[in-house]
Scaffold this motif. Structure first.
Motif, short mmCIF file in Angstrom:
data_model
loop_
_atom_site.label_atom_id
_atom_site.label_comp_id
_atom_site.label_asym_id
_atom_site.label_seq_id
_atom_site.Cartn_x
_atom_site.Cartn_y
_atom_site.Cartn_z
N GLY A 204 44.50 68.90 91.07
CA GLY A 204 45.54 69.02 90.05
C GLY A 204 46.26 67.70 89.86
O GLY A 204 46.40 67.20 88.74
N GLY A 205 46.70 67.13 90.98
CA GLY A 205 47.42 65.86 90.91
C GLY A 205 46.55 64.76 90.34
O GLY A 205 46.90 64.12 89.35
N MET B 174 45.72 72.54 80.34
CA MET B 174 45.25 72.21 81.68
C MET B 174 46.26 72.63 82.73
O MET B 174 45.91 73.21 83.77
CB MET B 174 44.99 70.71 81.78
CG MET B 174 44.25 70.35 83.05
SD MET B 174 43.82 68.61 83.05
CE MET B 174 44.49 68.19 84.62
N PHE B 175 47.53 72.36 82.47
CA PHE B 175 48.56 72.72 83.46
C PHE B 175 48.59 74.23 83.66
O PHE B 175 48.60 74.73 84.79
CB PHE B 175 49.92 72.20 83.00
CG PHE B 175 51.02 72.47 83.98
CD1 PHE B 175 51.09 71.75 85.17
CD2 PHE B 175 51.97 73.45 83.74
CE1 PHE B 175 52.10 71.99 86.09
CE2 PHE B 175 52.98 73.70 84.66
CZ PHE B 175 53.04 72.97 85.83
N LEU B 176 48.56 74.97 82.56
CA LEU B 176 48.61 76.43 82.67
C LEU B 176 47.34 76.96 83.35
O LEU B 176 47.40 77.80 84.25
CB LEU B 176 48.78 77.06 81.29
CG LEU B 176 50.10 76.70 80.58
CD1 LEU B 176 50.15 77.35 79.21
CD2 LEU B 176 51.30 77.12 81.43
N SER C 171 39.49 83.42 88.49
CA SER C 171 38.34 83.10 87.64
C SER C 171 38.76 82.98 86.17
O SER C 171 38.25 82.12 85.45
CB SER C 171 37.25 84.17 87.79
OG SER C 171 36.76 84.17 89.10
N ALA C 172 39.71 83.83 85.77
CA ALA C 172 40.20 83.72 84.39
C ALA C 172 40.87 82.37 84.19
O ALA C 172 40.66 81.69 83.17
CB ALA C 172 41.20 84.85 84.11
N GLY C 173 41.65 81.95 85.19
CA GLY C 173 42.27 80.62 85.11
C GLY C 173 41.23 79.53 85.01
O GLY C 173 41.40 78.55 84.27
N ALA C 174 40.13 79.71 85.74
CA ALA C 174 39.08 78.69 85.74
C ALA C 174 38.47 78.54 84.35
O ALA C 174 38.09 77.44 83.95
CB ALA C 174 38.01 79.03 86.77
N VAL C 175 38.40 79.63 83.61
CA VAL C 175 37.86 79.56 82.24
C VAL C 175 38.78 78.70 81.37
O VAL C 175 38.32 77.80 80.64
CB VAL C 175 37.71 80.98 81.65
CG1 VAL C 175 37.33 80.89 80.18
CG2 VAL C 175 36.66 81.76 82.43
N ILE C 176 40.08 78.96 81.50
CA ILE C 176 41.05 78.17 80.72
C ILE C 176 40.97 76.70 81.12
O ILE C 176 40.98 75.79 80.28
CB ILE C 176 42.46 78.72 80.94
CG1 ILE C 176 42.53 80.17 80.44
CG2 ILE C 176 43.50 77.85 80.26
CD1 ILE C 176 43.85 80.83 80.71
N LEU C 177 40.87 76.49 82.42
CA LEU C 177 40.80 75.13 82.94
C LEU C 177 39.57 74.42 82.39
O LEU C 177 39.63 73.25 81.98
CB LEU C 177 40.75 75.20 84.46
CG LEU C 177 41.06 73.93 85.25
CD1 LEU C 177 42.37 73.30 84.79
CD2 LEU C 177 41.14 74.25 86.73
N ALA C 178 38.45 75.14 82.37
CA ALA C 178 37.21 74.54 81.86
C ALA C 178 37.40 74.13 80.40
O ALA C 178 36.99 73.03 79.99
CB ALA C 178 36.06 75.52 81.99
N ALA C 179 38.06 74.99 79.63
CA ALA C 179 38.31 74.65 78.22
C ALA C 179 39.15 73.39 78.13
O ALA C 179 38.88 72.49 77.32
CB ALA C 179 39.01 75.82 77.53
N ALA C 180 40.17 73.31 79.01
CA ALA C 180 41.05 72.14 78.97
C ALA C 180 40.31 70.87 79.36
O ALA C 180 40.62 69.78 78.89
CB ALA C 180 42.24 72.35 79.90
N TYR C 181 39.31 71.00 80.25
CA TYR C 181 38.53 69.82 80.63
C TYR C 181 37.56 69.41 79.52
O TYR C 181 37.23 68.24 79.37
CB TYR C 181 37.71 70.11 81.89
CG TYR C 181 38.51 70.20 83.18
CD1 TYR C 181 39.71 69.50 83.34
CD2 TYR C 181 38.05 70.97 84.24
CE1 TYR C 181 40.42 69.57 84.52
CE2 TYR C 181 38.77 71.05 85.44
CZ TYR C 181 39.95 70.36 85.57
OH TYR C 181 40.64 70.43 86.74
N LEU C 182 37.07 70.41 78.76
CA LEU C 182 36.06 70.10 77.74
C LEU C 182 36.69 69.51 76.47
O LEU C 182 36.08 68.67 75.81
CB LEU C 182 35.27 71.37 77.39
CG LEU C 182 34.27 71.80 78.47
CD1 LEU C 182 33.75 73.19 78.20
CD2 LEU C 182 33.12 70.80 78.54
#
Lengths: 319, 559
Positions: B402-403, B436-438, B474-485
């Motif tokens: 995260g950091g 990404m933060f969320l 896992s739901a958070g990971a989906v959002i995170l993946a979107a933020a990375y893409l």
């Protein structure tokens, strides 16, 4: 499976750990709130374009603020350390006369041996309100016995003993599991911790298929392996007398002094060259490969009984 | 041999041509010794590995939706999380900021035309590629299942997977770190522009200095321990194998002697980046510059003395546990000071909310959560309860992923106009930063909770009472993946169609902004001379009384 099997604090120690956890949680919450609050206030006052005057911050004041929060941080962290360490120090001293249960881990199961000789797999029966000390070793890789309800965890190492002790303060069925990655079925290397009242525990022990207790099994092994041929006072071969050895300091040939604990006895059986006793020739044969972990446990139980109960088991062995 | 002599004063006929136009062939890139081009090579390679590592854990997280698993075997699951760890730690996080922004900006920030050893710099990239090739081989040939920690005797005697190629890959990439570290140390010592005294160095440069010290001193220990594992596994030499009298704990000591400082290798550069961003977008001097420098160095030094806190339950003595616990609390102090200083930097500023600032604020939030949960783990009793559970997973991901990734993204956006000469799309960047933060918090806050409740790490199958937390995660990971893409798309778009960037779009004070965007090959058309402290966004102690931009005084410029 219910969450209680994990979260119930099943010993006084576990309750203390929870209190420490809550303390740090609350203080961390306050710090997060403080920082968030400051940031929000600064945003509100000093967003780009705000008409708020931006006056001077004298350099001296800057330093005072800096030193102030440095010191505050140091002291609060030292306080955390003191609290955590004092919890830990009280838990450091192993209880005397604890019920000793042997745990042998292997890929991917837990084998338990009670002093009575009772054995179980993936299930650990212990009496409540009694000091219990687990003596643990592994037959292959590193495992870790993790009992969430006791807030305890200890790696279980091959060719070495590690210990866990606790005093459960309630009865019930709890979960234990392996916490150190150990291969394919690591995640199912789990079992049940059954904390029974002392009476129920005694009843459970007596209901197990009866055999000799560990020390007697060890005594039998001691004879059948030929140990008794040398380690008797009247033997022609010069080998140390093992009576009363357990727990005593031993002078080694290389000048070190070592306390004869389980680990030492184990090394003497499996790695006789490692800690040779002063004054004796290196005649002890190497028993690694000859005896398995369970048998080492029995032999050690027998040797320990030589130190506590001179009359009973000794005679059986000396003959 | 063109750069062998490193003319410190660029030739007078230096054209104002961008480094990007110094050659358009593949060969011109693969043989370049220009620190800026090497930074780009690194950026592309670590991005590829970031997404490989991301796919690995994405599959694992998908599998964890069900407590009994649904499309992977346990062996496949074990290989996925091992691959994720190895790739993310050594092929993304460790090289991430130093090899990209460090390479690109360190020489520019101190007013140098290149790093001290440009060819060593290129060699370090090739070492990275060689190590990466071994890792790719491991992936193709069936993976490795030891966890990224390679603990013996599992790794040396029991695992039936590609331990040795994986260890060799990490061994080689370690030398890439060492080369970068040596290069940076020499560069900072030898190539500072006239007037660039030590206490005028931007904090990013200080963070590169601190991280280089750690890289040079710690990485050899990793190389050693992996070599020993490989030798034991391949030749059967008894080193850690307890059956032959070896000590498996010795490996853990060696491994963590590197791998704890490695956490600082990941986070120190992140601290450097956000210090720059906070100053530039709050239009403020960094609060307590001296303390910030001191904290960086304190963390780098004390960080070497806390490795034992990874081994509280491993079988080390209770006394050792107390000492390491104490030192772990101590090392948290400078980190806390830095958090307070970043916050105080906002005070009386002119705070703007461009994407780099949002990412930097995200860093501040995640770093604070990660740091505070570090205090939990520094306490021996809580560590005993929570180590090897998801609590630890959540803790170290929050702080070092995260950091570091927040800070990495802050830096990418902040220096994007300088590196590419193009502006990115502000709206999409802000949107990605917030997402990404969320996403990050939704992924890892449930992991803190289930870890404390008793969910062990590295579990393919798990008690169903934890399922709800795994689903949230896992739901958070989906959002995170979107933020990375998202950045892949809008940043690529900006290269193709973005607005042309001026030399100093943020009106920032660092030397890197006092030259063209993108910079010419020798960085500056004329050698810069430094006559000011860093971050002079306002006169000392005051900012302009009435709203609007305070006048920034650049650190120096071409004389």
């Amino acid at each position: 499976m219910s969450l209680d099997q994990f979260t119930t604090a099943a010993s006084d120690y576990a309750v203390k750990v929870d209190h420490l956890f809550y303390l740090i949680s609350v203080l961390s919450g306050l710090i997060v709130a403080l920082i968030t609050g400051l940031i929000v206030v600064f945003f509100a006052l000093y967003y780009r374009g705000s008409r708020r005057p931006r006056g001077e911050v004298p350099e001296r004041k800057t330093h005072e603020i800096e030193i102030g929060w440095t010191v505050a941080t140091v002291f609060s962290f030292l306080f955390f350390f003191w609290w955590a360490a004092s919890d830990q120090i009280t838990a450091l001293v192993p209880p005397k006369d604890a019920l000793e249960i042997h745990v042998i881990a292997k890929q991917w199961m837990w084998r338990i041996q009670h002093p009575s000789g009772a054995r179980e797999i993936n299930e650990l029966h212990v009496p409540a309100d009694t000091d219990v000390r687990l003596v643990m070793t592994s037959q292959d890789v590193i495992h870790d016995l993790y009992v969430p309800a006791l807030r305890l965890k200890q790696d279980v190492l091959p060719d070495r003993y590690t210990y866990l002790w606790f005093e459960p303060n309630r009865t019930g069925i709890f979960h234990f599991t392996c916490a150190e990655f150990c291969g394919t079925d690591h995640s199912v290397m789990a079992g049940r911790l059954v904390i029974a009242s002392p009476q129920d525990y005694a009843r459970w022990v007596s209901a197990q298929p009866q055999g000799d207790d560990l020390a007697h099994q060890g005594a039998t092994l001691f004879r059948s392996l030929g140990c008794s041929g040398c380690h008797t006072p009247d033997s022609t071969i010069h080998a140390p007398d093992l009576h009363g050895l357990y727990g005593r300091p031993v002078q080694l040939a290389d000048g070190r002094t070592i306390t004869a604990d389980e680990a030492y006895l184990r090394d003497c059986i499996l790695l006789p060259g490692k800690n040779r006793v002063a004054g004796f020739p290196p005649l002890m044969p190497d028993f690694s490969g000859t005896v398995d972990e369970g048998q080492v446990v029995e032999l050690i139980a027998y040797l320990k009984s030589l130190s506590t109960d001179q009359n009973d088991t000794t005679q059986g062995a000396a003959r | 041999m063109t750069d062998a002599t490193l003319p410190f004063i660029p030739s007078l006929d230096a054209r104002g041509e961008s480094y990007l136009d110094e050659g358009h062939t593949v060969t011109s890139w693969l043989t370049t010794t220009d620190h800026k081009r090497i930074a780009i090579l690194y950026a592309l390679s670590i991005t590829i590995f970031f997404f490989i590592g991301g796919v690995a854990i994405g599959l694992a997280r998908l599998e964890l939706i069900s407590p009994t698993g649904w499309f992977l075997t346990s062996d496949e699951y074990n290989r996925l999380f091992t691959l994720h760890g190895i790739i993310m730690v050594w092929f993304f996080l460790v090289p991430s900021i130093p090899t990209t922004m460090g390479n690109f900006l360190l020489p520019m920030m101190i007013g140098a035309p290149d790093v001290a050893f440009p060819r060593l710099n290129l060699l370090s990239w090739y070492l990275y590629v060689a190590g990466a090739a071994f890792t790719v081989y491991v992936v193709i040939s069936g993976g490795v299942d030891t966890g990224w920690t390679f603990y013996p005797p599992f790794s040396s005697s029991y695992s039936h997977s590609n331990v040795i190629p994986a260890a060799i890959g990490v061994f080689i990439v370690g030398f890439s770190s060492i080369a970068t570290g040596v290069n940076f140390l020499a560069t900072i010592h030898m190539l500072r522009a006239p007037g660039m005294t030590w206490l005028r160095l931007p904090l990013f440069v200080w963070s590169m200095y601190a991280v280089s010290v750690v890289m040079v001193l710690a990485t050899p220990v990793l190389a050693m321990s992996l070599l020993l594992i490989s030798v034991e596994r391949f030749f059967g030499l008894p080193i850690f194998n307890p059956e032959a009298g070896g000590d498996p704990l010795l490996f853990q000591h060696l491994f963590w002697f590197y791998s704890h400082p490695a956490v600082y290798i990941m986070i120190l550069p992140a601290m450097g980046v956000v210090s720059e961003v906070f100053a530039a977008f709050a239009r403020r001097r960094v609060f307590g510059y001296g303390f910030m420098v001191f904290s960086l160095m304190m963390i780098a030094v004390v960080g070497f003395m806390v490795w034992g806190h990874h081994m509280f339950v491993a079988g080390q003595s209770a006394t050792a546990n107390l000492v390491f616990s104490f030192l772990s609390f101590i090392v948290a102090v400078p980190s806390a000071i830095k958090v307070f200083n970043w916050t105080a930097t906002l005070y009386r500023g002119h705070i703007g909310f461009e994407a780099p600032m949002i990412y930097a604020l995200g860093f501040l939030g995640l770093f604070t959560i990660g740091g505070l949960t570090g205090l939990f783990l520094a306490s021996v009793p809580i560590d005993i309860a929570t180590t090897d559970t998801y609590f630890v997973i959540a803790h170290f991901h929050t702080i070092m992923v995260g950091g570091t990734v927040s800070s990495f993204m802050a830096g990418i956006h902040y220096w994007w106009p300088k590196v590419t000469g193009k502006m990115y799309n502000e709206f999409w960047a802000q949107f990605a930063a917030i997402t990404m933060f969320l996403g990050f918090n939704l992924t890892f806050l449930p992991q803190f909770i289930m870890g404390w409740l008793g969910m062990p790490r590295r579990y393919h199958l798990y008690p169903d009472v934890f399922q709800i937390w795994h689903i949230l995660s896992s739901a958070g990971a989906v959002i995170l993946a979107a933020a990375y893409l998202m950045p892949l798309f809008y940043l690529t778009w900006s290269i193709l169609y973005g607005r042309k960037a001026p030399p100093n779009p943020w009106n920032a004070t660092g030397l890197e902004w006092q030259t063209l965007s993108p910079p010419p090959k020798p960085n500056f058309l004329r050698p810069p001379r430094v006559d000011a402290d860093p971050y002079e966004y306002h006169d000392f102690g005051r900012s302009e009384e009435i709203g609007g931009e305070a006048r920034a005084r650049p650190q120096g410029g071409p004389t």
